[in-house]
Design a protein around this motif. Structure first.
Motif, PDB file in Angstrom:
ATOM      1  N   PRO A 159       6.423  11.508 -58.640  1.00 20.96           N
ATOM      2  CA  PRO A 159       5.412  11.205 -57.628  1.00 20.96           C
ATOM      3  C   PRO A 159       5.565  12.065 -56.381  1.00 20.96           C
ATOM      4  O   PRO A 159       6.673  12.349 -55.931  1.00 20.96           O
ATOM      5  N   ALA A 160       4.424  12.467 -55.835  1.00 20.88           N
ATOM      6  CA  ALA A 160       4.428  13.276 -54.619  1.00 20.88           C
ATOM      7  C   ALA A 160       4.217  12.414 -53.381  1.00 20.88           C
ATOM      8  O   ALA A 160       4.220  12.922 -52.259  1.00 20.88           O
ATOM      9  N   ARG A 161       3.996  11.114 -53.574  1.00 18.49           N
ATOM     10  CA  ARG A 161       3.783  10.169 -52.472  1.00 18.49           C
ATOM     11  C   ARG A 161       4.430   8.849 -52.865  1.00 18.49           C
ATOM     12  O   ARG A 161       4.889   8.710 -53.997  1.00 18.49           O
ATOM     13  N   PRO A 162       4.497   7.882 -51.967  1.00 20.73           N
ATOM     14  CA  PRO A 162       5.118   6.592 -52.321  1.00 20.73           C
ATOM     15  C   PRO A 162       4.539   6.028 -53.602  1.00 20.73           C
ATOM     16  O   PRO A 162       3.317   5.997 -53.801  1.00 20.73           O
ATOM     17  N   HIS A 163       5.416   5.591 -54.483  1.00 14.36           N
ATOM     18  CA  HIS A 163       5.002   5.175 -55.826  1.00 14.36           C
ATOM     19  C   HIS A 163       5.864   3.999 -56.249  1.00 14.36           C
ATOM     20  O   HIS A 163       7.088   4.098 -56.297  1.00 14.36           O
ATOM     21  N   ARG A 164       5.221   2.879 -56.540  1.00 12.47           N
ATOM     22  CA  ARG A 164       5.944   1.663 -56.886  1.00 12.47           C
ATOM     23  C   ARG A 164       6.198   1.597 -58.388  1.00 12.47           C
ATOM     24  O   ARG A 164       5.334   1.973 -59.184  1.00 12.47           O
ATOM     25  N   GLN A 194       0.238  11.280 -60.696  1.00 12.40           N
ATOM     26  CA  GLN A 194      -0.817  12.054 -60.039  1.00 12.40           C
ATOM     27  C   GLN A 194      -1.879  11.174 -59.372  1.00 12.40           C
ATOM     28  O   GLN A 194      -2.374  11.504 -58.293  1.00 12.40           O
ATOM     29  N   ASP A 227      -1.032   4.286 -57.670  1.00 15.18           N
ATOM     30  CA  ASP A 227      -0.153   3.840 -56.596  1.00 15.18           C
ATOM     31  C   ASP A 227       1.216   3.417 -57.118  1.00 15.18           C
ATOM     32  O   ASP A 227       2.127   3.160 -56.336  1.00 15.18           O
ATOM     33  N   ARG A 249      -9.735   3.451 -57.443  1.00 19.53           N
ATOM     34  CA  ARG A 249      -9.083   3.457 -56.141  1.00 19.53           C
ATOM     35  C   ARG A 249     -10.058   3.852 -55.036  1.00 19.53           C
ATOM     36  O   ARG A 249     -10.040   3.290 -53.932  1.00 19.53           O
TER      37      ARG A 249
END
Length: 320
Positions: free
Chosen positions: A201-206, A176, A179, A127
């Motif tokens: 998930p702590a953020r947007p996660h698909r 962690q 994406d 990433r």
């Protein structure tokens, strides 16, 4: 117009005839599928080459590679290949990276002592490289000493990197560092909810979910069509998929009693098949997809069954 809460994709079968690859992709796009996913299974075809071919032959459909085994390729050279696809086809590329099947990776001498550590390091570095960063990483498995994609080779927007995983610890790693998460078939709503608890998930996660699928005006024909492809659900590696289901103990007992996978799938109750696949009439299939979206799936990917994959693709399009 019918609305839906997520994307609907289709998987290109790993053993499709080479002469049908482009036709399958173009027909999937013409039908209106949102996504087309290709696989990289040992002994079949390379995922990145397939993705390049179908991206070049289509104009709109999003193309995913699911999945690339982390231990199979150097991460810097993988980043170069992915970045090229993303530059040539911006906004249309998804990449999933996973452990690979343990037996396959052992057979080529590429199974690490800690698959979790390798996956975490690999996705993190991949990433970073795809986003154009200068990377220094001295990990247990991944070692990168000052590597950066040239500005001419860096995509304007880095493509999403998902983790293709199934077990609780691997799902936590996905939450962690990735994406999104790609869940292999079968994916029932109960498995989705349990997987999301582990991903946390702590953020947007698909969340992308594969499922064996067949659509027919005669629901019994659809159930019959998917049965052979469900043989793997009785194997140990698929335990995380079936453990959240109320009949998981009965399923394990049935598999233990059966001498062959064919006997196992032939004697499986219809209700189990309905829970383990997207199979039935168009309305029944749409209802199943709605259940998956309600559980948290963002992209539901349908896997056609043979012998005529193009005809199966046409029948699956009835859900759109």
């Amino acid at each position: 117009m019918t609305t839906r809460e997520g994307a609907i994709g289709v998987l290109m079968p790993r053993d499709i005839a080479a002469r049908h690859i482009v036709a399958f992709a173009q027909r999937a796009e013409a039908h209106g599928f949102d996504e087309l996913w290709v696989v990289e299974d040992l002994g079949y075809r390379g995922g990145l080459v397939q993705a390049a071919a179908v991206l070049a032959a289509t104009a709109r459909v999003r193309v995913g590679v699911g999945l690339l085994p982390a231990s199979a390729r150097n991460v810097a050279f993988t980043a170069m290949e992915i970045a090229s696809l993303a530059q040539l086809h911006p906004g249309r590329v998804d990449i999933a990276v996973g452990h690979g099947m343990p037996s396959w990776m052992r057979s080529v001498g590429a199974w690490p002592k800690s698959a979790l550590t390798l996956l975490s390091e690999y996705i993190s570095v991949l990433r970073s490289l795809l986003s154009g960063q200068l990377v220094h990483h001295e990990g247990q498995y991944v070692r990168i000493d000052g590597v950066q994609l040239h500005e001419s080779a860096t995509p304007a927007a880095a493509p999403p990197v998902l983790a293709g995983v199934r077990g609780p610890k691997s799902l936590a790693v996905s939450g962690q560092v990735a994406d999104g998460t790609l869940l292999a078939e079968p994916v029932a709503p109960a498995y989705v909810r349990e997987a999301l608890e582990h991903i946390a998930p702590a953020r947007p996660h698909r969340l992308v979910a594969y499922n064996i699928a067949a659509v027919d005006d005669d629901p019994s024909m659809a159930l019959t069509a998917v049965r052979p492809a469900l043989a793997v659900v009785g194997e140990p590696d698929w335990q995380p998929h079936v453990a959240p289901l109320p009949f998981h103990e009965d399923l394990a007992a049935l598999r233990a009693r059966c001498d062959t996978p064919q006997e196992f799938t032939r004697t499986m109750p219809d209700e189990w098949v309905r829970q383990l696949a997207v199979a039935g009439t168009p309305d029944q299939a749409r209802s199943r997809l709605a259940d998956l979206f309600d559980a948290g799936v963002n992209s539901a990917v349908l896997t056609p069954v043979g012998p005529d994959y193009l005809a199966s693709l046409d029948s699956l399009a009835a859900v759109l």
